[in-house]
Design a protein around this motif. Structure first.
Motif, PDB file in Angstrom:
ATOM      1  N   LEU A   6       0.828  -1.199   0.000  1.00 15.47           N
ATOM      2  CA  LEU A   6       0.000   0.000   0.000  1.00 15.47           C
ATOM      3  C   LEU A   6       0.866   1.254   0.000  1.00 15.47           C
ATOM      4  N   THR A   7       1.909   1.263   0.800  1.00 15.77           N
ATOM      5  CA  THR A   7       2.835   2.393   0.850  1.00 15.77           C
ATOM      6  C   THR A   7       3.525   2.582  -0.495  1.00 15.77           C
ATOM      7  N   ALA A   8       3.927   1.478  -1.127  1.00 14.58           N
ATOM      8  CA  ALA A   8       4.578   1.558  -2.438  1.00 14.58           C
ATOM      9  C   ALA A   8       3.640   2.169  -3.476  1.00 14.58           C
ATOM     10  N   LEU A   9       2.368   1.774  -3.448  1.00 14.01           N
ATOM     11  CA  LEU A   9       1.410   2.340  -4.391  1.00 14.01           C
ATOM     12  C   LEU A   9       1.184   3.832  -4.129  1.00 14.01           C
ATOM     13  N   VAL A  10       1.073   4.199  -2.865  1.00 13.58           N
ATOM     14  CA  VAL A  10       0.880   5.611  -2.520  1.00 13.58           C
ATOM     15  C   VAL A  10       2.062   6.441  -3.013  1.00 13.58           C
ATOM     16  N   ASP A  11       3.274   5.904  -2.873  1.00 10.13           N
ATOM     17  CA  ASP A  11       4.472   6.616  -3.328  1.00 10.13           C
ATOM     18  C   ASP A  11       4.497   6.793  -4.840  1.00 10.13           C
ATOM     19  N   ARG A  12       3.837   5.911  -5.564  1.00 15.92           N
ATOM     20  CA  ARG A  12       3.865   5.954  -7.030  1.00 15.92           C
ATOM     21  C   ARG A  12       2.643   6.633  -7.645  1.00 15.92           C
ATOM     22  N   TRP A  13       1.726   7.110  -6.815  1.00 14.08           N
ATOM     23  CA  TRP A  13       0.516   7.782  -7.308  1.00 14.08           C
ATOM     24  C   TRP A  13       0.847   9.217  -7.686  1.00 14.08           C
ATOM     25  N   PRO A  15      -1.142  12.548  -8.489  1.00 12.68           N
ATOM     26  CA  PRO A  15      -2.466  13.169  -8.494  1.00 12.68           C
ATOM     27  C   PRO A  15      -2.703  14.073  -9.707  1.00 12.68           C
ATOM     28  N   GLU A  16      -1.624  14.586 -10.311  1.00  6.52           N
ATOM     29  CA  GLU A  16      -1.796  15.461 -11.468  1.00  6.52           C
ATOM     30  C   GLU A  16      -2.418  14.714 -12.643  1.00  6.52           C
ATOM     31  N   THR A  17      -2.056  13.437 -12.806  1.00 11.31           N
ATOM     32  CA  THR A  17      -2.538  12.650 -13.948  1.00 11.31           C
ATOM     33  C   THR A  17      -3.472  11.523 -13.536  1.00 11.31           C
ATOM     34  N   HIS A  18      -3.695  11.364 -12.235  1.00 11.81           N
ATOM     35  CA  HIS A  18      -4.544  10.305 -11.700  1.00 11.81           C
ATOM     36  C   HIS A  18      -4.072   8.919 -12.170  1.00 11.81           C
ATOM     37  N   THR A  19      -2.769   8.709 -12.103  1.00 16.73           N
ATOM     38  CA  THR A  19      -2.191   7.434 -12.521  1.00 16.73           C
ATOM     39  C   THR A  19      -1.146   6.972 -11.519  1.00 16.73           C
ATOM     40  N   PHE A  20      -0.890   5.663 -11.546  1.00 12.79           N
ATOM     41  CA  PHE A  20       0.227   5.092 -10.812  1.00 12.79           C
ATOM     42  C   PHE A  20       1.389   5.001 -11.795  1.00 12.79           C
ATOM     43  N   HIS A  21       2.574   5.422 -11.392  1.00 14.83           N
ATOM     44  CA  HIS A  21       3.763   5.300 -12.233  1.00 14.83           C
ATOM     45  C   HIS A  21       4.546   4.095 -11.734  1.00 14.83           C
ATOM     46  N   LEU A  22       4.501   3.019 -12.522  1.00 14.22           N
ATOM     47  CA  LEU A  22       5.141   1.756 -12.162  1.00 14.22           C
ATOM     48  C   LEU A  22       6.285   1.469 -13.129  1.00 14.22           C
ATOM     49  N   ARG A  23       7.117   0.460 -12.835  1.00 12.56           N
ATOM     50  CA  ARG A  23       8.226   0.094 -13.719  1.00 12.56           C
ATOM     51  C   ARG A  23       7.732  -0.255 -15.124  1.00 12.56           C
ATOM     52  N   ALA A  24       6.576  -0.898 -15.193  1.00 12.67           N
ATOM     53  CA  ALA A  24       6.038  -1.319 -16.488  1.00 12.67           C
ATOM     54  C   ALA A  24       5.367  -0.174 -17.239  1.00 12.67           C
ATOM     55  N   GLY A  25       5.206   0.970 -16.613  1.00 16.69           N
ATOM     56  CA  GLY A  25       4.563   2.110 -17.239  1.00 16.69           C
ATOM     57  C   GLY A  25       3.478   2.683 -16.333  1.00 16.69           C
ATOM     58  N   GLU A  26       2.623   3.511 -16.929  1.00 16.16           N
ATOM     59  CA  GLU A  26       1.553   4.131 -16.166  1.00 16.16           C
ATOM     60  C   GLU A  26       0.345   3.205 -16.078  1.00 16.16           C
ATOM     61  N   MET A  27      -0.357   3.255 -14.950  1.00 16.31           N
ATOM     62  CA  MET A  27      -1.572   2.465 -14.776  1.00 16.31           C
ATOM     63  C   MET A  27      -2.642   3.379 -14.205  1.00 16.31           C
ATOM     64  N   THR A  28      -3.811   3.358 -14.829  1.00 16.57           N
ATOM     65  CA  THR A  28      -4.936   4.150 -14.360  1.00 16.57           C
ATOM     66  C   THR A  28      -6.056   3.224 -13.927  1.00 16.57           C
ATOM     67  N   PRO A  29      -6.571   3.371 -12.715  1.00 19.19           N
ATOM     68  CA  PRO A  29      -7.718   2.546 -12.304  1.00 19.19           C
ATOM     69  C   PRO A  29      -8.924   2.877 -13.187  1.00 19.19           C
ATOM     70  N   THR A  30      -9.618   1.848 -13.655  1.00 19.95           N
ATOM     71  CA  THR A  30     -10.795   2.051 -14.499  1.00 19.95           C
ATOM     72  C   THR A  30     -12.071   1.942 -13.663  1.00 19.95           C
ATOM     73  N   LEU A  31     -13.176   2.274 -14.283  1.00 17.40           N
ATOM     74  CA  LEU A  31     -14.457   2.134 -13.620  1.00 17.40           C
ATOM     75  C   LEU A  31     -14.713   0.674 -13.233  1.00 17.40           C
ATOM     76  N   GLN A  32     -14.286  -0.256 -14.095  1.00 21.63           N
ATOM     77  CA  GLN A  32     -14.453  -1.672 -13.786  1.00 21.63           C
ATOM     78  C   GLN A  32     -13.618  -2.066 -12.561  1.00 21.63           C
ATOM     79  N   ASP A  33     -12.417  -1.508 -12.430  1.00 18.60           N
ATOM     80  CA  ASP A  33     -11.583  -1.776 -11.247  1.00 18.60           C
ATOM     81  C   ASP A  33     -12.296  -1.319  -9.977  1.00 18.60           C
TER      82      ASP A  33
END
Length: 155
Positions: A6-13, A15-33
């Protein structure tokens, strides 16, 4: 709950783009998520309501049986909702042996309180906006799907 993940995800969030920045690239939670995580349907009748604050006290009284008192001083700021302290004072604990309607009211207030403290918190952190009460009408299968209403093009 995995606190390190959870801490790792918070560190990678971001807010400007509403995305997580991960090693594999950006991830955006969808409505289905969000639907899967919260168990909220995304199909059905959409929740649409007038958010104008006129008459909010009456609507609140219809849903929970009471509303915060009107300030005596007309110049005093009158927010369209209830303070968390007002909610705790009036709905702290459901009475022992309460009937089904009372239990439903206390459940509705608890859900309103939780939604207002977590998902739809106001900037001051002290107010549960009255509009969130509509989300607690569990007898109706609201859809959380975002629908775009037709707009007039002025032609």
């Amino acid at each position: 709950m995995n606190a390190a993940a959870l801490t790792a995800l918070v560190d990678r969030w971001r807010p400007e783009t509403h995305t997580f920045h991960l090693r594999a690239g950006e991830m955006t939670p969808t409505l289905q998520d969000v639907s899967m995580i919260l168990g909220l349907p995304i199909q059905g009748e959409p929740l649409c309501m007038n958010t104008a604050s006129d008459g909010w006290r009456g609507q609140m009284e219809d849903l929970i049986g009471m509303a915060p008192p009107t300030p005596e001083d007309p110049k005093e700021i009158n927010p369209a909702g209830a303070s968390f302290s007002w909610i705790r004072t009036h709905f702290r604990e459901c009475p022992e042996g309460a009937n089904e309607d009372t239990i439903r009211t206390y459940t509705r207030v608890y859900l309103w309180y939780m939604l207002s403290r977590t998902l739809f918190a106001d900037s001051g952190g002290k107010l549960a906006h009255w509009c969130c009460l509509a989300l607690t009408v569990l007898e109706h299968p609201w859809s959380w799907e975002q629908r775009h209403l037709p707009t007039s093009t002025g032609r």
